[in-house]
Design a protein around this motif. Structure first.
Motif, PDB file in Angstrom:
ATOM      1  N   SER A 254     -54.123  -3.884  11.046  1.00  0.00           N
ATOM      2  CA  SER A 254     -54.798  -3.464  12.274  1.00  0.00           C
ATOM      3  C   SER A 254     -54.881  -4.618  13.253  1.00  0.00           C
ATOM      4  O   SER A 254     -55.482  -5.653  12.945  1.00  0.00           O
ATOM      5  N   VAL A 255     -54.273  -4.457  14.418  1.00  0.00           N
ATOM      6  CA  VAL A 255     -54.240  -5.540  15.407  1.00  0.00           C
ATOM      7  C   VAL A 255     -54.441  -4.976  16.803  1.00  0.00           C
ATOM      8  O   VAL A 255     -54.285  -3.787  17.057  1.00  0.00           O
ATOM      9  N   SER A 256     -54.755  -5.881  17.730  1.00  0.00           N
ATOM     10  CA  SER A 256     -54.810  -5.535  19.139  1.00  0.00           C
ATOM     11  C   SER A 256     -53.443  -5.743  19.769  1.00  0.00           C
ATOM     12  O   SER A 256     -52.758  -6.727  19.474  1.00  0.00           O
ATOM     13  N   TRP A 257     -53.078  -4.834  20.636  1.00  0.00           N
ATOM     14  CA  TRP A 257     -51.824  -4.969  21.389  1.00  0.00           C
ATOM     15  C   TRP A 257     -51.874  -6.236  22.235  1.00  0.00           C
ATOM     16  O   TRP A 257     -50.936  -7.036  22.254  1.00  0.00           O
ATOM     17  N   VAL A 258     -52.998  -6.438  22.908  1.00  0.00           N
ATOM     18  CA  VAL A 258     -53.218  -7.630  23.729  1.00  0.00           C
ATOM     19  C   VAL A 258     -54.555  -8.240  23.335  1.00  0.00           C
ATOM     20  O   VAL A 258     -55.567  -7.537  23.287  1.00  0.00           O
ATOM     21  N   GLY A 259     -54.557  -9.532  23.042  1.00  0.00           N
ATOM     22  CA  GLY A 259     -55.787 -10.210  22.674  1.00  0.00           C
ATOM     23  C   GLY A 259     -56.760 -10.264  23.839  1.00  0.00           C
ATOM     24  O   GLY A 259     -56.391 -10.619  24.957  1.00  0.00           O
ATOM     25  N   TYR A 260     -58.018  -9.926  23.581  1.00  0.00           N
ATOM     26  CA  TYR A 260     -58.995  -9.797  24.659  1.00  0.00           C
ATOM     27  C   TYR A 260     -59.384 -11.132  25.289  1.00  0.00           C
ATOM     28  O   TYR A 260     -59.789 -11.189  26.453  1.00  0.00           O
ATOM     29  N   SER A 261     -59.288 -12.217  24.542  1.00  0.00           N
ATOM     30  CA  SER A 261     -59.779 -13.504  25.025  1.00  0.00           C
ATOM     31  C   SER A 261     -58.730 -14.286  25.805  1.00  0.00           C
ATOM     32  O   SER A 261     -58.943 -14.672  26.958  1.00  0.00           O
ATOM     33  N   LEU A 262     -57.564 -14.491  25.192  1.00  0.00           N
ATOM     34  CA  LEU A 262     -56.510 -15.281  25.829  1.00  0.00           C
ATOM     35  C   LEU A 262     -55.311 -14.452  26.267  1.00  0.00           C
ATOM     36  O   LEU A 262     -54.409 -14.969  26.925  1.00  0.00           O
ATOM     37  N   GLY A 263     -55.275 -13.170  25.888  1.00  0.00           N
ATOM     38  CA  GLY A 263     -54.264 -12.281  26.432  1.00  0.00           C
ATOM     39  C   GLY A 263     -52.908 -12.290  25.756  1.00  0.00           C
ATOM     40  O   GLY A 263     -51.927 -11.821  26.346  1.00  0.00           O
ATOM     41  N   TRP A 264     -52.816 -12.767  24.511  1.00  0.00           N
ATOM     42  CA  TRP A 264     -51.533 -12.745  23.796  1.00  0.00           C
ATOM     43  C   TRP A 264     -51.086 -11.300  23.596  1.00  0.00           C
ATOM     44  O   TRP A 264     -51.818 -10.481  23.049  1.00  0.00           O
ATOM     45  N   ARG A 265     -49.854 -10.983  24.032  1.00  0.00           N
ATOM     46  CA  ARG A 265     -49.303  -9.635  23.888  1.00  0.00           C
ATOM     47  C   ARG A 265     -48.412  -9.584  22.649  1.00  0.00           C
ATOM     48  O   ARG A 265     -47.450 -10.330  22.530  1.00  0.00           O
ATOM     49  N   MET A 266     -48.740  -8.656  21.762  1.00  0.00           N
ATOM     50  CA  MET A 266     -48.077  -8.565  20.471  1.00  0.00           C
ATOM     51  C   MET A 266     -46.669  -7.993  20.589  1.00  0.00           C
ATOM     52  O   MET A 266     -46.416  -7.087  21.390  1.00  0.00           O
ATOM     53  N   ASP A 267     -45.765  -8.530  19.790  1.00  0.00           N
ATOM     54  CA  ASP A 267     -44.431  -7.939  19.627  1.00  0.00           C
ATOM     55  C   ASP A 267     -44.600  -6.763  18.672  1.00  0.00           C
ATOM     56  O   ASP A 267     -44.564  -6.922  17.452  1.00  0.00           O
ATOM     57  N   LEU A 268     -44.797  -5.578  19.231  1.00  0.00           N
ATOM     58  CA  LEU A 268     -45.157  -4.423  18.414  1.00  0.00           C
ATOM     59  C   LEU A 268     -44.044  -3.986  17.481  1.00  0.00           C
ATOM     60  O   LEU A 268     -44.301  -3.611  16.335  1.00  0.00           O
ATOM     61  N   GLU A 269     -42.811  -4.002  17.958  1.00  0.00           N
ATOM     62  CA  GLU A 269     -41.713  -3.566  17.105  1.00  0.00           C
ATOM     63  C   GLU A 269     -41.581  -4.474  15.884  1.00  0.00           C
ATOM     64  O   GLU A 269     -41.370  -3.995  14.764  1.00  0.00           O
ATOM     65  N   ALA A 270     -41.712  -5.775  16.090  1.00  0.00           N
ATOM     66  CA  ALA A 270     -41.622  -6.713  14.965  1.00  0.00           C
ATOM     67  C   ALA A 270     -42.792  -6.530  14.011  1.00  0.00           C
ATOM     68  O   ALA A 270     -42.630  -6.560  12.784  1.00  0.00           O
ATOM     69  N   LEU A 271     -43.991  -6.325  14.567  1.00  0.00           N
ATOM     70  CA  LEU A 271     -45.168  -6.136  13.727  1.00  0.00           C
ATOM     71  C   LEU A 271     -45.050  -4.876  12.883  1.00  0.00           C
ATOM     72  O   LEU A 271     -45.315  -4.887  11.683  1.00  0.00           O
ATOM     73  N   VAL A 272     -44.658  -3.767  13.519  1.00  0.00           N
ATOM     74  CA  VAL A 272     -44.546  -2.505  12.798  1.00  0.00           C
ATOM     75  C   VAL A 272     -43.479  -2.599  11.708  1.00  0.00           C
ATOM     76  O   VAL A 272     -43.678  -2.121  10.578  1.00  0.00           O
ATOM     77  N   ALA A 273     -42.358  -3.228  12.032  1.00  0.00           N
ATOM     78  CA  ALA A 273     -41.298  -3.381  11.029  1.00  0.00           C
ATOM     79  C   ALA A 273     -41.807  -4.186   9.840  1.00  0.00           C
ATOM     80  O   ALA A 273     -41.556  -3.835   8.679  1.00  0.00           O
ATOM     81  N   LEU A 274     -42.542  -5.249  10.139  1.00  0.00           N
ATOM     82  CA  LEU A 274     -43.101  -6.100   9.080  1.00  0.00           C
ATOM     83  C   LEU A 274     -44.014  -5.291   8.165  1.00  0.00           C
ATOM     84  O   LEU A 274     -43.917  -5.370   6.932  1.00  0.00           O
TER      85      LEU A 274
END
Length: 394
Positions: free
Chosen positions: A165-185
């Motif tokens: 379970s992760v955030s797409w974009v971090g609320y504090s510093l704004g890191w945007r997740m590589d969703l395709e890589a995360l889901v594949a993992l």
């Protein structure tokens, strides 16, 4: 539908963003750069609330069928915006309720675990931590300087990891997740993926089927420009029977309007998770903002809003650095978002925010840093006022 009555069409980018700006009443009062906190609602959302209020006062429940018809359209629009089927989307009060639908409804076994990030917003931590009494471990992966390391997530997963379970974009510093890589993992390890999408949905495109997200939740009061208490929940079709419905109510069953038939025949779609009476006015207002964003080009495959927002944050970063600010958010193309965190060396962030607010410039403080989060209706004049406000801080 509200937008067709406005009599305008999106053409070139300049008129597109100016018209968007005209539909945001906040621009007449404030320089608002705080959409990652609580956004101002759009003009169409305001009008939807006014229309509902008048109808509720003058017509009572005789207007309810019309409202329900519109709420169903809101569900369809929300599904279209994320590339989902309508039956995979439920209208929920907020992100937390969506997370809890999964956390409490999932068929856990003692010894299972959830993998998440240590710097998640509390809403994406407490529901999982609350499972400790059922023998479910919450593994919080360390995050350095807001930058997510997928290898660390992979290392935290094992054969008993049921959900990542992760955030797409971090609320504090704004890191945007590589969703395709995360889901594949996660899927390679037999785990499902829950996405807290509240800091990305409304700006960035997301096709849930193509990316492979299993569950998603987002309240509408940030980038979707809706009121608080009205959000969406997505569950992939094949997982509908996986989650035990929580807070079952009269509206959870097929025969919802036949109160004399008391049989637990759950709806065959995600609306089974909606329970009782919804926040009707909130979801009608959210629907008006969804229509607005869709008309601006927001969709599951592309979004000119993302290009606009990223350009604004790039410009803001350059201007902030010119006055001595230190940018804390990652500005790499694939990771940057609408959230830009920075510090002014030697200045107290809370005091700076207070002084800016007095000057009519709205921003936030998170983790000791100042944070701006402009939307696509913001423009160069807003960035100028931001810099002026910061320069005026003694």
């Amino acid at each position: 539908m509200i937008l067709p009555e406005l009599g305008w069409k999106m053409t070139d980018f300049s008129s597109r963003w100016q018209r968007f700006r005209d539909l945001m009443p906040i621009t007449r009062q404030l320089t608002y750069l705080d959409h990652a906190a609580t956004a101002p609602i759009s003009g169409p959302a305001r009008d939807a609330i006014g229309a509902w209020s008048q109808q509720a006062a003058e017509w009572g429940d005789t207007a309810w069928p019309k409202w329900e018809q519109r709420a169903n359209q809101v569900r369809r629009t929300a599904a279209e915006l994320i590339g989902a089927a309508e039956e995979e989307v439920a209208l929920v009060p907020n992100t937390s309720s969506g997370i809890n639908l999964v956390a409490e409804g999932f068929p856990w076994r003692e010894g299972d675990n959830v993998v998440t990030l240590a710097n998640e917003f509390p809403s994406n931590l407490y529901p999982w931590m609350n499972l400790a009494g059922r023998g479910v471990e919450t593994r919080r992966v360390p995050v350095d300087d807001g930058q997510v390391d997928l290898d660390r997530i992979a290392a935290a997963c094992d054969s008993r990891t049921r959900i990542v379970s992760v955030s797409w974009v971090g609320y504090s510093l704004g890191w945007r997740m590589d969703l395709e890589a995360l889901v594949a993992l996660a899927h390679e390890r037999g785990s499902l993926v829950f996405l807290d999408a509240i800091q990305g949905l409304g700006v960035f495109p997301l096709h849930v089927h193509r990316v492979g997200v299993d569950f998603l939740a987002a309240d509408g009061h940030k980038w979707l420009l809706g009121p608080e208490g009205a959000g969406i929940f997505y569950v992939r079709r094949e997982h509908l029977a996986l989650l035990r419905p929580m807070s079952v109510g009269w509206n959870s069953v097929v025969q919802a309007h036949d109160f004399s038939c008391i049989e637990l025949n759950l709806r065959p779609d995600a609306s089974r998770y909606e329970g009782g009476s919804r926040n009707m006015v909130g979801h009608l207002a959210l629907g008006a903002s969804l229509d607005l964003l869709a008309s601006l080009g927001l969709g599951p495959d592309q979004s000119p809003l993302a290009e606009r927002v990223l350009a604004l944050t790039d410009q803001a970063a350059a201007r902030l650095e010119s006055i001595g600010a230190v940018i804390k958010s990652c500005r790499q193309p694939a990771q940057r978002s609408g959230i830009l965190a920075f510090e002014l060396p030697g200045r107290n962030a809370v005091e700076v925010r207070h002084r800016c607010l007095q000057a009519g410039v709205v921003l936030s403080v998170r983790a000791g840093n100042l944070r701006i989060s402009p939307h696509a209706y913001n423009d160069d004049s807003d960035l100028e006022k931001l810099i002026e406000g910061l320069r005026g801080v003694g």
